[in-house]
Design a protein around this motif. Structure first.
Motif: not given
Ligand code: BG6
Length: 375
Positions: A163-165, A337-353
């Motif tokens: 939802x965030x992205x 301005x669109x890089x945040x949508x790419x950058x958040x993915x590794x942070x989401x995965x890191x938190x998940x793992x």
């Protein structure tokens, strides 16, 4: 859609659904040949949008982080001032709004009590409201003047990811729409932004390939009790959400900070016991982005001199940063301005793992709920 589809948890399933959620959210609204973004559901006339003096964005949790990114997008592309508020604080600061201020409320569930109350307060003061929501027919959507739905599909995990992205994609399209209505963007500029949007889902697909790296990092860092996330400019909201994700699902204390604030506090903390995850991407076609990147590189050199352990989110091919940081995760280049949508993915995965490695209930973290429908 609402089952796990073979994934061990809803959170990781929803992280991997982001390319499709972005396609579903973007495709119906952009018209490359004509060079226009169409957001008919805003239901606010072009002349009213041209008469606006300011936009207030109000939301909670992860949705507010999307709003923080949206502030950079709208101010940059539509040349309109934007303020961002916590929904739970909005009523206390006597918001000075009326017909000339548009209020955007962002909410995945469309039922958050604080955000519902904030939208009602805005409307009572005469401000038109546009809701960005992921649930059709939700309370906040029904009470808004205009609604821009994210089409991310049902989001079950308490930690918000897809939802965030999708919210950030909608905010980018809204910024382009405002820019075109207010005469700030030419058709060619709109076409260029549309091309960037259309390339985005494929780039997110590519970033998902970093999942094994994130799992290895979680294995290495799973015993830490504190984490610092940093980002400059539009990357600061990404750092904020990376920290919130880690807190929500792994119970590790984490803070998000603007990188430039390092010298006002965090420097006293950074040593081998406090790992830093820093976003240091660079859009080489943007002089401002290059300048911000050079400053972040200087920060990272400082952290290393203080024996800090640095995980960097870098732009593909950045060998200098790979040599400097202890660990580097690369994301494809895109307009800043669109890089945040790419950058958040590794942070989401890191938190998940991290949550998985710590043996926690990833989808239902203690004391949290998916939507806080009562204050
Ligand atoms: C929290 C959720 O309870 O509410 C977060 O755990 C979410 O993921 C926040 O960002 C706001 O919810 P909503 O539905 O208004 O976006």
């Amino acid at each position: 859609m609402a089952d796990k589809g073979g994934f061990p948890h809803y959170m990781v399933k929803e992280i991997f659904e982001q390319p499709q959620g972005l396609r579903n959210t973007i495709a119906p609204r952009v018209f490359l040949d004509e060079g226009v973004v169409r957001l008919d559901d805003v239901r606010i006339s072009a002349e009213e949008l041209r008469a606006l003096r300011r936009i207030n964005i109000v939301a909670s949790g992860t949705s507010r982080h999307a709003g923080m990114a949206g502030q950079y997008m709208i101010q940059d592309l539509a040349d309109l001032p934007v303020e961002v508020d916590y929904a739970s604080e909005f009523e206390y600061r006597n918001p000075l709004i009326g017909r000339s201020e548009l209020t955007i409320v962002i909410t995945q569930s469309g039922e958050t009590a604080d955000t519902t109350a904030a939208q009602r307060e805005a409307r009572a003061k005469g401000s038109r409201t546009v809701a960005i929501s992921n649930v059709e027919g939700s309370t906040i959507a029904r009470e808004a003047d205009g609604v821009l739905y994210t089409h991310a599909g049902p989001e079950i995990s308490i930690a918000s990811t897809k939802a965030f992205t999708a919210q950030m994609a909608v905010l980018f399209m809204f910024a382009v729409y405002l820019g075109q209505v207010r005469g700030k963007l030419s058709k060619e500029q709109v076409r260029s932004h549309i091309r960037e949007l259309l390339d985005l889902p494929g780039k997110v697909e590519a970033v998902l390939g970093c999942a094994p790296d994130c799992e290895r990092l979680a294995d290495k860092f799973h015993r830490v009790q504190d984490f610092l996330f940093m980002g400059r400019a539009i990357h600061y909201p990404v750092a904020m959400d990376g920290a919130l994700k880690l807190k929500e699902v792994s119970y590790v204390h984490a803070e998000g900070y603007p990188t430039g604030e390092t010298k006002h506090g965090p420097n006293a903390l950074i040593d081998e016991s406090l790992p830093v995850m820093i976003i240091a991407t660079c859009d080489r076609n943007d002089a401002g982005s290059v300048l911000r990147y050079e400053k972040s590189m200087a920060n990272i050199k400082g952290f290393k001199q203080q024996s800090g352990r640095v995980i960097a989110i870098a732009s593909q091919g950045d060998e200098a940063l790979r040599k400097l940081a202890d660990h580097t995760i690369f994301v494809p280049t895109a307009t800043e301005l669109l890089l945040p949508i790419l950058e958040i993915v590794p942070l989401q995965l890191f938190a998940y793992y991290m949550a998985v490695r710590r043996g926690l209930d990833v989808d239902r973290p203690r004391n949290l709920v998916k939507s806080v429908t009562r204050e």
